[in-house]
Write a protein that holds these residues in place. Structure first.
Motif, PDB file in Angstrom:
ATOM      1  N   LYS A  89    -102.858  14.084-103.542  1.00 47.88           N
ATOM      2  CA  LYS A  89    -101.780  13.114-103.335  1.00 47.88           C
ATOM      3  C   LYS A  89    -101.519  12.255-104.567  1.00 47.88           C
ATOM      4  O   LYS A  89    -100.397  11.810-104.799  1.00 47.88           O
ATOM      5  N   ARG A  90    -102.571  11.995-105.338  1.00 50.27           N
ATOM      6  CA  ARG A  90    -102.404  11.167-106.530  1.00 50.27           C
ATOM      7  C   ARG A  90    -101.558  11.845-107.604  1.00 50.27           C
ATOM      8  O   ARG A  90    -101.048  11.203-108.514  1.00 50.27           O
ATOM      9  N   LEU A  91    -101.399  13.164-107.483  1.00 47.84           N
ATOM     10  CA  LEU A  91    -100.590  13.901-108.451  1.00 47.84           C
ATOM     11  C   LEU A  91     -99.149  14.083-107.983  1.00 47.84           C
ATOM     12  O   LEU A  91     -98.276  14.442-108.770  1.00 47.84           O
ATOM     13  N   GLY A  92     -98.900  13.836-106.694  1.00 50.65           N
ATOM     14  CA  GLY A  92     -97.613  14.154-106.110  1.00 50.65           C
ATOM     15  C   GLY A  92     -96.419  13.459-106.728  1.00 50.65           C
ATOM     16  O   GLY A  92     -95.318  14.007-106.750  1.00 50.65           O
ATOM     17  N   LYS A  93     -96.614  12.239-107.242  1.00 51.69           N
ATOM     18  CA  LYS A  93     -95.486  11.474-107.786  1.00 51.69           C
ATOM     19  C   LYS A  93     -95.155  11.833-109.231  1.00 51.69           C
ATOM     20  O   LYS A  93     -94.151  11.359-109.768  1.00 51.69           O
ATOM     21  N   ILE A  94     -95.980  12.620-109.857  1.00 51.76           N
ATOM     22  CA  ILE A  94     -95.720  12.999-111.252  1.00 51.76           C
ATOM     23  C   ILE A  94     -94.424  13.801-111.322  1.00 51.76           C
ATOM     24  O   ILE A  94     -94.180  14.702-110.518  1.00 51.76           O
ATOM     25  N   LYS A  95     -93.595  13.486-112.275  1.00 49.76           N
ATOM     26  CA  LYS A  95     -92.281  14.115-112.413  1.00 49.76           C
ATOM     27  C   LYS A  95     -92.309  15.247-113.442  1.00 49.76           C
ATOM     28  O   LYS A  95     -92.914  15.119-114.493  1.00 49.76           O
TER      29      LYS A  95
END
Length: 270
Positions: free
Chosen positions: A176-182
């Motif tokens: 989940k901590r990687l999910g916001k990476i664009k």
């Protein structure tokens, strides 16, 4: 084609831009791609992947080779890799995927093999692809790259997707901590709707540990070319399962695709 090769490539993203939705492609790229799926034919690929860590050049990885098609998509690949800096030597220098196996050689994969053996075979039918996290041979991904684009000037579709967006398209979970990476991307299509290039860029920022940016430029040429991918000579091949528990050869082929990020946790400061 679910997997895409090479140890975790970390990458960079620019700011999310607001703009009007792109116009539809003059030719449906998914339909154009499916028409290319003819056994015995394929496409040639070349790629350069670069990583920078805290502004300093890390690994530069080049890939060249060919992808072979079947009725349902990519079913075979013969790819060569060259790396400089960073983790050079930890990835194979060549991979061949055909049938239900993937064969690799070079780097750590040729150390301490039995006499006369030059290839390690894995019971893995996944096509080893490249460092590109956006699998344009996945119809869901290709559709999203076109429909989510913010501009389409000159036949190049530019936009931004998050890791979470792409993981949903693959039907896989990521940390989940990687999910916001664009992931900023640029998809190039020719007048026939066939893919000429795909560029991706994203950044992982680990706070006081610094940030790592990866930029991957992949080009496709020779659509419809006759492609034949053959397994290495059987007398030069050893199965990974026959190497024993003391081998230094990795149990799995490094996979730097976005799909692999679900198994990787971002490091935290201590």
């Amino acid at each position: 084609m679910k997997r895409i090769l090479a140890g975790l490539t970390l990458a960079s993203c620019a700011a999310l831009m607001a703009a009007t939705p792109a116009q539809a492609a003059p030719v449906n790229p998914v339909k154009a791609l499916k028409k290319q799926y003819v056994a015995g034919h394929g496409v040639r690929v070349s790629e350069t992947a670069r990583t920078t860590m805290n502004g300093k050049t890390g690994t530069v990885r080049t890939t060249t080779g060919a992808l072979g098609f079947g009725k349902s998509g990519v079913v075979a690949a013969d790819l060569r890799f060259r790396e400089k800096g960073g983790a050079a030597g930890l990835s194979p220098s060549r991979s061949i995927t055909v049938g239900k196996h993937t064969y690799v050689q070079g780097g750590i994969y040729t150390q301490d093999l039995p006499e006369g053996k030059k290839w390690v075979r894995y019971a893995d039918p996944s096509v080893i692809y490249t460092s590109q996290p956006l699998d344009v041979f996945d119809s869901k991904v290709l559709k999203a790259l076109v429909s989510k684009a913010k501009s389409s000037k000159g036949g190049t579709y530019r936009g931004t997707l998050t890791f979470a967006d792409v993981s949903k398209l693959y039907g896989e979970k990521i940390d989940k901590r990687l999910g916001k990476i664009k992931i900023n991307y640029a998809l190039g299509l020719n007048s026939k709707g066939l893919i000429t290039s795909v560029r991706s860029e994203y950044t992982m920022d680990f706070g006081i540990l610094g940030s790592t940016t990866a930029t991957v430029n992949t080009r496709f040429t020779g659509w419809g070319a006759k492609i034949t991918v053959k397994a290495p000579p059987s007398d030069q091949v050893v199965d990974y399962s026959d190497l024993g528990t003391e081998t230094d050869v990795p149990q799995e082929i490094p996979n730097g695709s976005l799909n692999s990020l679900g198994k990787v946790e971002a490091p935290s400061a201590r």
